[in-house]
Design a protein around this motif. Structure first.
Motif, PDB file in Angstrom:
ATOM      1  N   CYS A 230      14.126  -8.611   7.679  1.00  0.00           N
ATOM      2  CA  CYS A 230      15.001  -7.992   6.685  1.00  0.00           C
ATOM      3  C   CYS A 230      14.217  -7.553   5.457  1.00  0.00           C
ATOM      4  O   CYS A 230      14.348  -6.417   4.991  1.00  0.00           O
ATOM      5  N   ILE A 231      13.400  -8.437   4.916  1.00  0.00           N
ATOM      6  CA  ILE A 231      12.651  -8.126   3.696  1.00  0.00           C
ATOM      7  C   ILE A 231      11.634  -7.019   3.945  1.00  0.00           C
ATOM      8  O   ILE A 231      11.554  -6.029   3.209  1.00  0.00           O
ATOM      9  N   PHE A 232      10.853  -7.176   4.992  1.00  0.00           N
ATOM     10  CA  PHE A 232       9.779  -6.225   5.245  1.00  0.00           C
ATOM     11  C   PHE A 232      10.278  -4.948   5.909  1.00  0.00           C
ATOM     12  O   PHE A 232       9.551  -3.957   5.953  1.00  0.00           O
ATOM     13  N   GLY A 233      11.524  -4.949   6.437  1.00  0.00           N
ATOM     14  CA  GLY A 233      12.076  -3.708   6.962  1.00  0.00           C
ATOM     15  C   GLY A 233      12.146  -2.637   5.888  1.00  0.00           C
ATOM     16  O   GLY A 233      11.781  -1.475   6.118  1.00  0.00           O
ATOM     17  N   TYR A 234      12.613  -3.011   4.705  1.00  0.00           N
ATOM     18  CA  TYR A 234      12.661  -2.037   3.612  1.00  0.00           C
ATOM     19  C   TYR A 234      11.257  -1.718   3.110  1.00  0.00           C
ATOM     20  O   TYR A 234      10.935  -0.554   2.834  1.00  0.00           O
ATOM     21  N   VAL A 235      10.410  -2.744   2.976  1.00  0.00           N
ATOM     22  CA  VAL A 235       9.048  -2.524   2.463  1.00  0.00           C
ATOM     23  C   VAL A 235       8.293  -1.535   3.342  1.00  0.00           C
ATOM     24  O   VAL A 235       7.717  -0.544   2.851  1.00  0.00           O
ATOM     25  N   PHE A 236       8.303  -1.762   4.652  1.00  0.00           N
ATOM     26  CA  PHE A 236       7.591  -0.860   5.559  1.00  0.00           C
ATOM     27  C   PHE A 236       8.340   0.462   5.724  1.00  0.00           C
ATOM     28  O   PHE A 236       7.713   1.497   5.989  1.00  0.00           O
ATOM     29  N   GLY A 237       9.680   0.446   5.600  1.00  0.00           N
ATOM     30  CA  GLY A 237      10.422   1.701   5.624  1.00  0.00           C
ATOM     31  C   GLY A 237      10.035   2.593   4.461  1.00  0.00           C
ATOM     32  O   GLY A 237       9.863   3.810   4.608  1.00  0.00           O
ATOM     33  N   LEU A 238       9.906   2.000   3.271  1.00  0.00           N
ATOM     34  CA  LEU A 238       9.455   2.758   2.102  1.00  0.00           C
ATOM     35  C   LEU A 238       8.045   3.284   2.317  1.00  0.00           C
ATOM     36  O   LEU A 238       7.744   4.446   1.991  1.00  0.00           O
ATOM     37  N   ALA A 239       7.182   2.440   2.885  1.00  0.00           N
ATOM     38  CA  ALA A 239       5.814   2.888   3.177  1.00  0.00           C
ATOM     39  C   ALA A 239       5.813   4.042   4.168  1.00  0.00           C
ATOM     40  O   ALA A 239       5.029   4.994   4.039  1.00  0.00           O
ATOM     41  N   ALA A 240       6.721   3.989   5.172  1.00  0.00           N
ATOM     42  CA  ALA A 240       6.800   5.072   6.158  1.00  0.00           C
ATOM     43  C   ALA A 240       7.275   6.368   5.533  1.00  0.00           C
ATOM     44  O   ALA A 240       6.933   7.453   6.015  1.00  0.00           O
ATOM     45  N   ASP A 241       8.080   6.293   4.470  1.00  0.00           N
ATOM     46  CA  ASP A 241       8.527   7.495   3.769  1.00  0.00           C
ATOM     47  C   ASP A 241       7.459   8.064   2.852  1.00  0.00           C
ATOM     48  O   ASP A 241       7.520   9.233   2.489  1.00  0.00           O
ATOM     49  N   ARG A 242       6.488   7.243   2.456  1.00  0.00           N
ATOM     50  CA  ARG A 242       5.517   7.657   1.434  1.00  0.00           C
ATOM     51  C   ARG A 242       4.109   7.884   1.970  1.00  0.00           C
ATOM     52  O   ARG A 242       3.323   8.569   1.320  1.00  0.00           O
ATOM     53  N   THR A 243       3.784   7.309   3.130  1.00  0.00           N
ATOM     54  CA  THR A 243       2.398   7.380   3.606  1.00  0.00           C
ATOM     55  C   THR A 243       2.372   7.611   5.111  1.00  0.00           C
ATOM     56  O   THR A 243       3.407   7.875   5.733  1.00  0.00           O
ATOM     57  N   SER A 244       1.200   7.508   5.705  1.00  0.00           N
ATOM     58  CA  SER A 244       1.041   7.757   7.135  1.00  0.00           C
ATOM     59  C   SER A 244       1.847   6.758   7.966  1.00  0.00           C
ATOM     60  O   SER A 244       1.644   5.541   7.873  1.00  0.00           O
ATOM     61  N   ARG A 245       2.740   7.271   8.781  1.00  0.00           N
ATOM     62  CA  ARG A 245       3.562   6.401   9.616  1.00  0.00           C
ATOM     63  C   ARG A 245       2.743   5.736  10.709  1.00  0.00           C
ATOM     64  O   ARG A 245       3.041   4.618  11.131  1.00  0.00           O
ATOM     65  N   ARG A 246       1.699   6.403  11.177  1.00  0.00           N
ATOM     66  CA  ARG A 246       0.839   5.794  12.199  1.00  0.00           C
ATOM     67  C   ARG A 246       0.121   4.563  11.652  1.00  0.00           C
ATOM     68  O   ARG A 246       0.000   3.539  12.328  1.00  0.00           O
ATOM     69  N   LYS A 247      -0.364   4.650  10.402  1.00  0.00           N
ATOM     70  CA  LYS A 247      -1.061   3.507   9.804  1.00  0.00           C
ATOM     71  C   LYS A 247      -0.103   2.349   9.551  1.00  0.00           C
ATOM     72  O   LYS A 247      -0.470   1.180   9.692  1.00  0.00           O
ATOM     73  N   VAL A 248       1.130   2.673   9.171  1.00  0.00           N
ATOM     74  CA  VAL A 248       2.135   1.633   8.974  1.00  0.00           C
ATOM     75  C   VAL A 248       2.373   0.889  10.289  1.00  0.00           C
ATOM     76  O   VAL A 248       2.420  -0.343  10.330  1.00  0.00           O
ATOM     77  N   ILE A 249       2.516   1.645  11.378  1.00  0.00           N
ATOM     78  CA  ILE A 249       2.749   1.024  12.682  1.00  0.00           C
ATOM     79  C   ILE A 249       1.544   0.201  13.116  1.00  0.00           C
ATOM     80  O   ILE A 249       1.691  -0.927  13.608  1.00  0.00           O
ATOM     81  N   PHE A 250       0.339   0.724  12.927  1.00  0.00           N
ATOM     82  CA  PHE A 250      -0.867  -0.006  13.315  1.00  0.00           C
ATOM     83  C   PHE A 250      -0.947  -1.353  12.601  1.00  0.00           C
ATOM     84  O   PHE A 250      -1.215  -2.394  13.224  1.00  0.00           O
ATOM     85  N   GLY A 251      -0.696  -1.347  11.301  1.00  0.00           N
ATOM     86  CA  GLY A 251      -0.737  -2.595  10.546  1.00  0.00           C
ATOM     87  C   GLY A 251       0.312  -3.584  11.024  1.00  0.00           C
ATOM     88  O   GLY A 251       0.040  -4.793  11.146  1.00  0.00           O
ATOM     89  N   GLY A 252       1.511  -3.083  11.319  1.00  0.00           N
ATOM     90  CA  GLY A 252       2.576  -3.957  11.779  1.00  0.00           C
ATOM     91  C   GLY A 252       2.291  -4.573  13.132  1.00  0.00           C
ATOM     92  O   GLY A 252       2.499  -5.782  13.342  1.00  0.00           O
ATOM     93  N   VAL A 253       1.810  -3.753  14.080  1.00  0.00           N
ATOM     94  CA  VAL A 253       1.506  -4.261  15.430  1.00  0.00           C
ATOM     95  C   VAL A 253       0.409  -5.323  15.363  1.00  0.00           C
ATOM     96  O   VAL A 253       0.493  -6.373  16.022  1.00  0.00           O
ATOM     97  N   THR A 254      -0.618  -5.073  14.571  1.00  0.00           N
ATOM     98  CA  THR A 254      -1.709  -6.045  14.439  1.00  0.00           C
ATOM     99  C   THR A 254      -1.204  -7.358  13.867  1.00  0.00           C
ATOM    100  O   THR A 254      -1.554  -8.447  14.347  1.00  0.00           O
ATOM    101  N   LEU A 255      -0.361  -7.272  12.825  1.00  0.00           N
ATOM    102  CA  LEU A 255       0.150  -8.480  12.184  1.00  0.00           C
ATOM    103  C   LEU A 255       1.002  -9.303  13.137  1.00  0.00           C
ATOM    104  O   LEU A 255       0.808 -10.523  13.267  1.00  0.00           O
ATOM    105  N   TRP A 256       1.952  -8.653  13.839  1.00  0.00           N
ATOM    106  CA  TRP A 256       2.833  -9.469  14.686  1.00  0.00           C
ATOM    107  C   TRP A 256       2.098 -10.014  15.911  1.00  0.00           C
ATOM    108  O   TRP A 256       2.403 -11.108  16.376  1.00  0.00           O
ATOM    109  N   SER A 257       1.122  -9.249  16.445  1.00  0.00           N
ATOM    110  CA  SER A 257       0.396  -9.728  17.621  1.00  0.00           C
ATOM    111  C   SER A 257      -0.450 -10.957  17.291  1.00  0.00           C
ATOM    112  O   SER A 257      -0.485 -11.928  18.065  1.00  0.00           O
TER     113      SER A 257
END
Length: 450
Positions: free
Chosen positions: A73-100
């Motif tokens: 819930c908390i990071f959904g908005y944080v990463f959603g804001l990042a996806a609106d402001r910066t590279s969406r591919r980099k946002v996804i890469f960081g997220g996949v690495t963190l959860w894995s």
């Protein structure tokens, strides 16, 4: 790679989709599938984790639910804001690495607090994927193909569940055969700890696939200068549509996450089945659910193309209505195979809701707010669904029915409360959603009779 700065050329045919778009969709589908493997596999390990760490059902409910859900819930908005402001591919890469990393290293947990912290990492990382993925899909696929594309992406939920129950079962069985349990640095490891490492850590390498396609220009078909409303005023102006949608989808998510989290344990306690028995059955159900996603997406796109502006929500309310009587009887069935049939009907027909929510939001949310609004919705229903669903069911089992063998009663209570509530809220949302789409206009929706 920096996002393109020149306008993207759109094919004149609204039905034409470029090959690169399909490859992008395939990568996103793979990563989404992986996210559900790491999200669900722990539900197959409830009893051995409890035995090793000395935990209760409520503590396991907190680990499976709120630890993941609050972070999501908390990071959904944080990463959603990042996806609106910066590279969406980099946002996804960081997220996949963190959860894995968090999922794989969960096997190192030696206490309730440690396992809780790793699940927070899994929830935070997974929150990055879908807001950015939906934004990428909306900028790659025409509106009249968008629901089908999102349905294919959303197949990852069911494919992930199928793989979690299949690969998870195999990993658990394989881990149990390993005689050498004392490992360098980490020391002794139980089979459930090895199983978590086997299913989680490969995602660190798969995350690199996100850089095998180009990032599309954001909202290239929309005049950005005319579509930059602030978030809060937008939410207030469209509250009549957004609030009942949020409550309705959160309600059905409570059922979905509760069933997904506790169904394996229910099969074990009620029917005496072990992972090698119920894993393949639940995998088959998930595969049927995945296949049905494409069919339902195509039906919605067909209805939308015929002029039904609220097709995404209206069609889903039809599915919910069909699932209500099934949910009312499923957990009173005494034969495991009849239970699996009823459970499969609920999973295939009504509990796959994110694609309907996502497609609706993408149609009327401005491109500069898509990631944030999607992140808020995903965070809200994940917080209430995964946060409240498994824990509420565990609370009923421990404190209301006060008997672990009454888990079925707890699941039945949860189901009979939430599915009808979801239907009521989403039916109420139809008119304001239709009004929003009509007011904003949809260039790809033909007029009636066209």
């Amino acid at each position: 790679m920096v996002e393109a700065t020149t306008p993207r050329t759109f094919d004149a045919s609204p039905e034409r989709v470029q090959n690169e778009a399909w490859w992008m969709l395939a990568v996103l589908l793979l990563l989404y599938t992986l996210s559900f493997v790491d999200r669900i596999v722990i539900s197959m390990l409830v009893d051995p984790i409890k035995a090793t760490l000395g935990l209760s059902d409520v503590q396991m409910g907190l680990i499976i639910g709120p630890a993941f859900g609050v972070a999501y819930c908390i990071f959904g908005y944080v990463f959603g804001l990042a996806a609106d402001r910066t590279s969406r591919r980099k946002v996804i890469f960081g997220g996949v690495t963190l959860w894995s990393l968090s999922a794989g290293l969960s096997g190192l947990a030696a206490s309730f607090a440690g396992l809780l912290a790793f699940r927070v990492g899994v929830g935070a990382g997974e929150a990055a994927l879908t807001p950015a993925a939906y934004s990428l899909l909306t900028d790659r696929f025409p509106r009249r193909r968008l629901t089908t594309a999102m349905a294919i992406y959303q197949m990852g939920a069911k494919l992930g569940a199928a793989l979690a129950f299949a690969i998870g079962g195999v990993s658990i069985a394989f881990a149990a055969t390993i005689q050498h349990t004392h490992w360098p640095v980490v020391g002794n490891m139980e089979p459930w700890q090895i199983a978590l490492a086997l299913t989680g850590l490969p995602g660190v390498l798969l995350a690199l696939l996100i850089f095998t396609f180009r990032e599309p220009l954001r909202g290239a078909s929309i005049n950005a200068s005319a579509d930059r409303p602030p978030l809060i005023p937008f939410l207030r102006s469209e509250a009549r549509a957004l609030v009942p949608m949020a409550v309705g989808f959160a309600s059905i998510s409570i059922t979905m996450y509760s069933l997904t989290s506790w169904a394996p344990t229910y099969m074990s306690r009620q029917f005496g089945w072990h992972p090698a028995q119920y894993g393949p059955a639940l995998s088959v159900i998930s595969l049927f659910g995945a296949g049905s996603m494409i069919v339902k997406g195509m039906i919605v796109d067909w209805l939308y193309g015929r002029g039904m502006r609220d097709a995404h929500l209206r069609f889903f309310t039809w599915l919910l209505a069909a699932a209500i009587p099934v949910g009312a009887v499923a957990f009173f069935l005494t034969d495991p195979w009849w239970f699996l049939i009823a459970y499969g009907i609920m999973q295939v027909v009504a509990l796959q809701f994110v694609v309907f929510m996502g497609a609706t939001l993408q149609l009327f949310v401005p491109p500069t707010l898509r990631g944030q609004v999607t992140g808020l919705f995903l965070g809200f229903f994940t917080f209430l669904g995964l946060g409240a669903g498994p824990t509420f069911t565990a609370f009923l089992t421990d404190y209301v029915f006060q008997d672990e063998t009454k888990l079925g009663m707890s699941l039945a209570t949860t189901t009979c409360l939430t599915i009808p509530l979801a239907w009521i809220c989403l039916r109420y949302a139809l008119a304001p959603v239709r009004a929003v789409l009509a007011r904003q206009g949809d260039p790809e929706t033909p007029r009636h009779g066209a």
